[in-house]
Design a protein around this motif. Structure first.
Motif, PDB file in Angstrom:
ATOM      1  N   UNK A 194       0.794  -1.164   0.002  1.00 31.20           N
ATOM      2  CA  UNK A 194       0.139   0.000   0.015  1.00 31.20           C
ATOM      3  C   UNK A 194       1.010   1.150   0.267  1.00 31.20           C
ATOM      4  N   UNK A 195       0.810   2.132  -1.274  1.00 31.03           N
ATOM      5  CA  UNK A 195       1.858   3.391  -1.116  1.00 31.03           C
ATOM      6  C   UNK A 195       1.317   4.618  -0.679  1.00 31.03           C
ATOM      7  N   UNK A 196       0.963   4.390   0.641  1.00 33.98           N
ATOM      8  CA  UNK A 196       0.122   5.656   1.220  1.00 33.98           C
ATOM      9  C   UNK A 196       1.202   6.510   1.327  1.00 33.98           C
ATOM     10  N   UNK A 197       2.744   6.344   1.724  1.00 37.35           N
ATOM     11  CA  UNK A 197       3.673   7.457   1.764  1.00 37.35           C
ATOM     12  C   UNK A 197       3.884   7.955   0.421  1.00 37.35           C
ATOM     13  N   UNK A 198       3.826   7.147  -0.564  1.00 39.97           N
ATOM     14  CA  UNK A 198       4.152   7.876  -1.888  1.00 39.97           C
ATOM     15  C   UNK A 198       2.892   8.773  -2.074  1.00 39.97           C
ATOM     16  N   UNK A 199       1.596   8.622  -1.614  1.00 36.43           N
ATOM     17  CA  UNK A 199       0.468   9.299  -2.081  1.00 36.43           C
ATOM     18  C   UNK A 199       0.673  10.564  -1.101  1.00 36.43           C
ATOM     19  N   UNK A 200       1.111  10.579  -0.054  1.00 34.18           N
ATOM     20  CA  UNK A 200       1.000  11.586   0.879  1.00 34.18           C
ATOM     21  C   UNK A 200       2.149  12.404   0.381  1.00 34.18           C
ATOM     22  N   UNK A 201       3.225  11.910  -0.008  1.00 34.34           N
ATOM     23  CA  UNK A 201       4.292  12.963  -0.386  1.00 34.34           C
ATOM     24  C   UNK A 201       4.055  13.511  -1.941  1.00 34.34           C
ATOM     25  N   UNK A 202       3.091  12.760  -2.631  1.00 39.80           N
ATOM     26  CA  UNK A 202       2.676  13.512  -3.990  1.00 39.80           C
ATOM     27  C   UNK A 202       1.779  14.790  -3.517  1.00 39.80           C
ATOM     28  N   UNK A 203       1.198  14.572  -2.364  1.00 42.64           N
ATOM     29  CA  UNK A 203       0.244  15.856  -2.116  1.00 42.64           C
ATOM     30  C   UNK A 203       1.137  16.765  -1.583  1.00 42.64           C
ATOM     31  N   UNK A 204       1.947  16.127  -0.754  1.00 46.94           N
ATOM     32  CA  UNK A 204       3.191  17.597  -0.093  1.00 46.94           C
ATOM     33  C   UNK A 204       3.899  18.147  -1.115  1.00 46.94           C
ATOM     34  N   UNK A 205       4.145  17.795  -2.313  1.00 40.54           N
ATOM     35  CA  UNK A 205       4.776  18.643  -3.461  1.00 40.54           C
ATOM     36  C   UNK A 205       3.947  19.543  -4.099  1.00 40.54           C
ATOM     37  N   UNK A 206       2.636  19.532  -3.899  1.00 42.26           N
ATOM     38  CA  UNK A 206       1.721  20.457  -4.296  1.00 42.26           C
ATOM     39  C   UNK A 206       1.777  21.924  -3.672  1.00 42.26           C
ATOM     40  N   UNK A 228       1.122  25.044  -1.600  1.00 41.76           N
ATOM     41  CA  UNK A 228       0.315  25.002  -0.066  1.00 41.76           C
ATOM     42  C   UNK A 228      -1.314  24.992  -0.136  1.00 41.76           C
ATOM     43  N   UNK A 229      -1.762  25.892  -1.174  1.00 47.23           N
ATOM     44  CA  UNK A 229      -3.403  25.969  -1.093  1.00 47.23           C
ATOM     45  C   UNK A 229      -3.979  24.818  -1.311  1.00 47.23           C
ATOM     46  N   UNK A 230      -3.334  23.593  -2.150  1.00 48.97           N
ATOM     47  CA  UNK A 230      -3.970  22.479  -2.631  1.00 48.97           C
ATOM     48  C   UNK A 230      -3.911  21.487  -1.753  1.00 48.97           C
ATOM     49  N   UNK A 231      -2.766  21.461  -0.676  1.00 47.76           N
ATOM     50  CA  UNK A 231      -2.473  20.082   0.131  1.00 47.76           C
ATOM     51  C   UNK A 231      -3.503  19.845   0.931  1.00 47.76           C
ATOM     52  N   UNK A 232      -4.320  20.923   1.667  1.00 42.34           N
ATOM     53  CA  UNK A 232      -5.115  20.105   2.788  1.00 42.34           C
ATOM     54  C   UNK A 232      -6.208  19.508   1.836  1.00 42.34           C
ATOM     55  N   UNK A 233      -6.689  19.686   0.802  1.00 40.45           N
ATOM     56  CA  UNK A 233      -7.799  19.019   0.068  1.00 40.45           C
ATOM     57  C   UNK A 233      -7.496  17.590  -0.307  1.00 40.45           C
ATOM     58  N   UNK A 234      -6.127  17.659  -0.854  1.00 41.86           N
ATOM     59  CA  UNK A 234      -5.414  16.115  -1.017  1.00 41.86           C
ATOM     60  C   UNK A 234      -5.140  15.226  -0.008  1.00 41.86           C
ATOM     61  N   UNK A 235      -4.653  15.935   1.400  1.00 39.23           N
ATOM     62  CA  UNK A 235      -4.564  15.150   2.393  1.00 39.23           C
ATOM     63  C   UNK A 235      -6.099  14.423   2.785  1.00 39.23           C
ATOM     64  N   UNK A 236      -7.024  15.420   2.528  1.00 44.05           N
ATOM     65  CA  UNK A 236      -8.225  15.089   3.175  1.00 44.05           C
ATOM     66  C   UNK A 236      -8.812  13.999   2.446  1.00 44.05           C
ATOM     67  N   UNK A 237      -8.634  13.882   0.914  1.00 49.16           N
ATOM     68  CA  UNK A 237      -9.010  12.914   0.157  1.00 49.16           C
ATOM     69  C   UNK A 237      -8.425  11.424   0.462  1.00 49.16           C
ATOM     70  N   UNK A 238      -7.172  11.639   0.903  1.00 50.16           N
ATOM     71  CA  UNK A 238      -6.559  10.194   1.293  1.00 50.16           C
ATOM     72  C   UNK A 238      -6.871   9.856   2.649  1.00 50.16           C
ATOM     73  N   UNK A 239      -7.438  10.607   3.493  1.00 47.68           N
ATOM     74  CA  UNK A 239      -7.980  10.220   4.702  1.00 47.68           C
ATOM     75  C   UNK A 239      -9.416   9.803   4.632  1.00 47.68           C
ATOM     76  N   UNK A 240     -10.129  10.488   3.818  1.00 45.39           N
ATOM     77  CA  UNK A 240     -11.446   9.775   3.689  1.00 45.39           C
ATOM     78  C   UNK A 240     -11.518   8.606   2.854  1.00 45.39           C
ATOM     79  N   UNK A 241     -10.438   8.169   2.015  1.00 43.54           N
ATOM     80  CA  UNK A 241     -10.583   6.824   1.509  1.00 43.54           C
ATOM     81  C   UNK A 241     -10.409   5.985   2.456  1.00 43.54           C
ATOM     82  N   UNK A 242      -9.189   6.374   3.326  1.00 44.27           N
ATOM     83  CA  UNK A 242      -9.205   5.340   4.460  1.00 44.27           C
ATOM     84  C   UNK A 242     -10.195   5.102   5.191  1.00 44.27           C
TER      85      UNK A 242
END
Length: 716
Positions: A222-234, A236-250
């Protein structure tokens, strides 16, 4: 101008002069053939101007915008077509910033400007401008590439290609792996996946259950770290939405799967990964506590695992620790656990007090008059009499400084080592677990080294119980997080070798050993600054001799640039033990990795490495064959004469363009191969056809090789 009127900021004339000269040189590079002296003359002037400026500053940075370059936020030559066209060429190749560093040479300037003649698609396929400059050996001009932007998943398919959307789970796994290569389109696709809750949920479910076997066995896939780091590279204004999307999927997983992902994957890994910690902060605390409590079994291992998961949650959550503890207690009560069980579990997570073994008092008769008098002398009224006592003065100074957080953590580490078989072990370990990360974060590198050495010494005890051994290993691993070791590597760049901070960092890395290899390699892979990357490579190279196997296991990583880093470090070991791993990378599908492998093999003095260099003569890439031929000649590998002759004649399976053939002929000359004179004389005696520059190049190389062989005493 009216007195007191504020002047708009301007760019210093020397900076503008450099920009003008770069544009002039770029035009010369594009207009004149490679053999012309005009581009070189202009590049010489540009390099001289840069050299003068870089004597007083560390680097010179130009921001890249679509309509021009900026210096310290000020647009240079706005509205002038020639300068706008130069900036647009850089902008279209995905650059956000260009940096010139001390030591810029004429060849560096020409290589950088020559990059503008490479098609954009070809640059992107090769990994971007940064990778292109790396391959050319340019390290005094670095670039910062523009980050990808959040893409709306509702855009028409024609804009993103004809690929169906949402992609199936198997395709999502491919997108994640492809994004590690750094190509902008792959990273853009991954960002689009992150924004699609349905695609994310399907990927998680398929990875964990789609193969119908033990779910726990596939948790590592499960590539959770890779997904989270992809969000971190975005941005700043877009990161929260992407982190939230990963959390909602979990959160959308089945309870059993969610409990497994949270307890065994996300919460433990998030302790040492800022990107994953950002995902944890998007989770609902009450829901997480309920999920973890539902799977509680009545055994020591389950209780210990649950307590550790809740401690991790409390460390990373944005909520107060008391809020997390209240939520945990409520979840336990809702699950029907007795008040006694709830209290014991809360105590396991956050002990209210430490149980310290009572010191055995000596019999009263052993305390003589002298002991009592010494205590009296330590009273405040006796300080005047002790003024000349160096030991007393040192004690006084120590008391004045007070006790630091580092002292507390060091004391806890000592206690957990001394009490490794006692009843208070878990309580002390829990306190240490909560505070051990503060040491590196606050720069207490000496104390961190002391703590690591204490834990490592305890682990060497053969009498240590297995479950406590695992516990101490987890504490030691907590000091080897990616962010922690990035801070250690940064400190080693900033402090001089003789300082206590530098020595502490060195001791810490020596103690962590192979635990430090993986996170430091990840730090290297993500480091954008060329100077910092070089320092990291030097640091890892120093470690590599003791941990060859720890580096070698990474040669199968899907990121070509990551593998290239590993290959260069393995070459620095100069040990034969690295050859099996280099044998694999010699067959890597990326020519840049194979090229680095050839360089690494040339550094290892071994017969097998020479044979592998000869095998590299069959490479399909012309630069790789040239490099292998050059190294064989430089290393004086006499056994390679036959293989080099085959390349010179244009025979064999590998690339046999003019460049590799000429290099092979030159290497025969370096080897003093008198037995190759008939072949070389045949090349030298050929009359080149009109317009055939390749024949002239081979003839010239053969003539030089013949002269070299004869000068070394070869046959006349």
């Amino acid at each position: 101008m009216t007195r007191g009127a504020k002047q708009s900021p301007t760019v210093p004339p020397p900076i503008e002069g450099v920009f003008k000269q770069l544009v002039i040189t770029m035009k010369a590079v594009m207009l004149y053939p490679g053999g012309s002296s005009i581009p070189k003359e202009n590049a010489t002037q540009a390099a001289a101007m840069l050299g003068n400026l870089l004597r007083t500053v560390a680097d010179l940075r130009f921001g890249v915008q679509k309509d021009g370059l900026t210096y310290e936020g000020i647009m240079m030559f706005p509205g002038q077509p020639a300068f706008e066209a130069f900036a647009r060429d850089l902008y279209n190749r995905g650059l956000a910033e260009v940096r010139f560093h001390s030591g810029v040479t004429v060849s560096d300037v020409l290589a950088f400007l020559g990059m503008l003649m490479v098609p954009i698609a070809e640059l992107a396929a090769a990994g971007g401008v940064e990778s292109h400059l790396w391959d050319l050996g340019v390290d005094t001009i670095t670039v910062k590439e523009a980050s990808t932007r959040l893409v709306d998943s509702a855009i028409p398919l024609s804009e993103e290609g004809e690929e169906p959307w949402p992609p199936p789970p198997a395709r999502v796994a491919e997108i994640i792996q492809a994004s590690m290569g750094g190509r902008p389109r792959d990273q853009r696709m991954l960002v689009r996946v992150l924004g699609d809750a349905g695609a994310m949920h399907a990927y998680l479910m398929e990875t964990l259950t789609g193969r119908g076997e033990d779910t726990r066995a596939y948790l590592a896939d499960l590539k959770l770290a890779e997904l989270a780091r992809a969000a971190m590279r975005e941005p700043r204004e877009n990161r929260a939405a992407l982190f939230k999307a990963i959390a909602q999927a979990i959160e959308g997983l089945d309870p059993d799967l969610k409990r497994l992902v949270l307890g065994d994957k996300l919460l433990p890994d998030a302790r040492t990964d800022d990107a994953l910690a950002s995902v944890v902060r998007q989770l609902d605390i009450d829901e997480v506590c309920r999920t973890l409590v539902e799977g509680l079994a009545d055994d020591a291992a389950s209780i210990d695992g649950l307590a550790r998961a809740i401690r991790n949650l409390a460390l990373m959550s944005l909520a107060e620790r008391e809020r997390v503890m209240d939520s945990f207690g409520s979840a336990l009560a809702e699950a029907g656990h007795s008040p006694e069980t709830v209290h014991s579990l809360l105590e396991a997570v956050s002990p209210s007090q430490l149980q310290v073994r009572e010191r055995i008092q000596a019999p009263a008769e052993e305390h003589g008059v002298d002991s009592i008098l010494k205590l009296v002398d330590l009273a405040p009224g006796a300080q005047v009499r002790q003024r000349d006592d160096s030991g007393f003065v040192a004690l006084q100074e120590e008391a004045r400084r007070g006790i630091t957080d580092g002292d507390v953590v060091a004391a806890l580490a000592t206690l957990v080592s001394v009490d490794s078989r006692g009843a208070s072990f878990e309580s002390i370990a829990a306190l240490l677990d909560d505070s051990i990360g503060l040491l590196i974060e606050r720069g207490d590198f000496t104390v961190a080294a002391d703590v690591a050495e204490a834990l490592a010494a305890t682990l060497e005890s053969p009498e240590l119980a297995q479950e406590r051994r695992y516990r101490l290993e987890s504490l030691l691993s907590a000091m080897a997080g990616r962010n922690d070791l990035a801070a250690v590597a940064g400190a080693m760049r900033n402090f001089a070798p003789e300082t206590p901070e530098y020595v502490g960092c060195t001791r810490l890395l020596d103690t962590l050993g192979e635990l430090a290899v993986d996170p430091l390699l990840e730090v290297l892979a993500d480091e954008p600054d060329r100077t910092a990357r070089k320092a990291l490579v030097d640091l890892l190279s120093d470690m590599s001799e003791q941990h060859v196997d720890g580096f070698a296991k990474h040669v199968t990583d899907p990121r070509w640039f990551f593998v290239r880093n590993v290959v260069g470090i393995l070459g620095a070991t100069r040990r034969s033990g690295a050859l099996p791993a280099l044998g694999r990378t010699l067959r890597h599908n990326d020519e840049r990795v194979r090229r680095e492998t050839i360089r690494a093999l040339a550094r290892i003095p071994d017969r097998l490495s020479h044979e592998m260099l000869m095998a590299a003569l069959d490479d399909v890439d012309a630069q790789n064959v040239q490099l292998a031929a050059r190294q064989l000649g430089a290393l004086q590998v006499r056994g390679a004469v036959g293989a080099l002759e085959q390349v010179a004649k244009g025979e064999g399976r590998g690339n046999r363009e003019t460049g590799p053939r000429a290099e092979a002929i030159e290497s025969l000359g370096r080897l003093g191969a008198a037995e190759s004179l008939p072949l070389l004389e045949a090349f030298a005696g050929r009359r080149p056809l009109i317009g055939r520059s390749s024949a002239r190049e081979l003839k010239a190389a053969a003539e030089q090789a013949i002269a070299r062989i004869k000068s070394q005493g070869g046959a006349s």
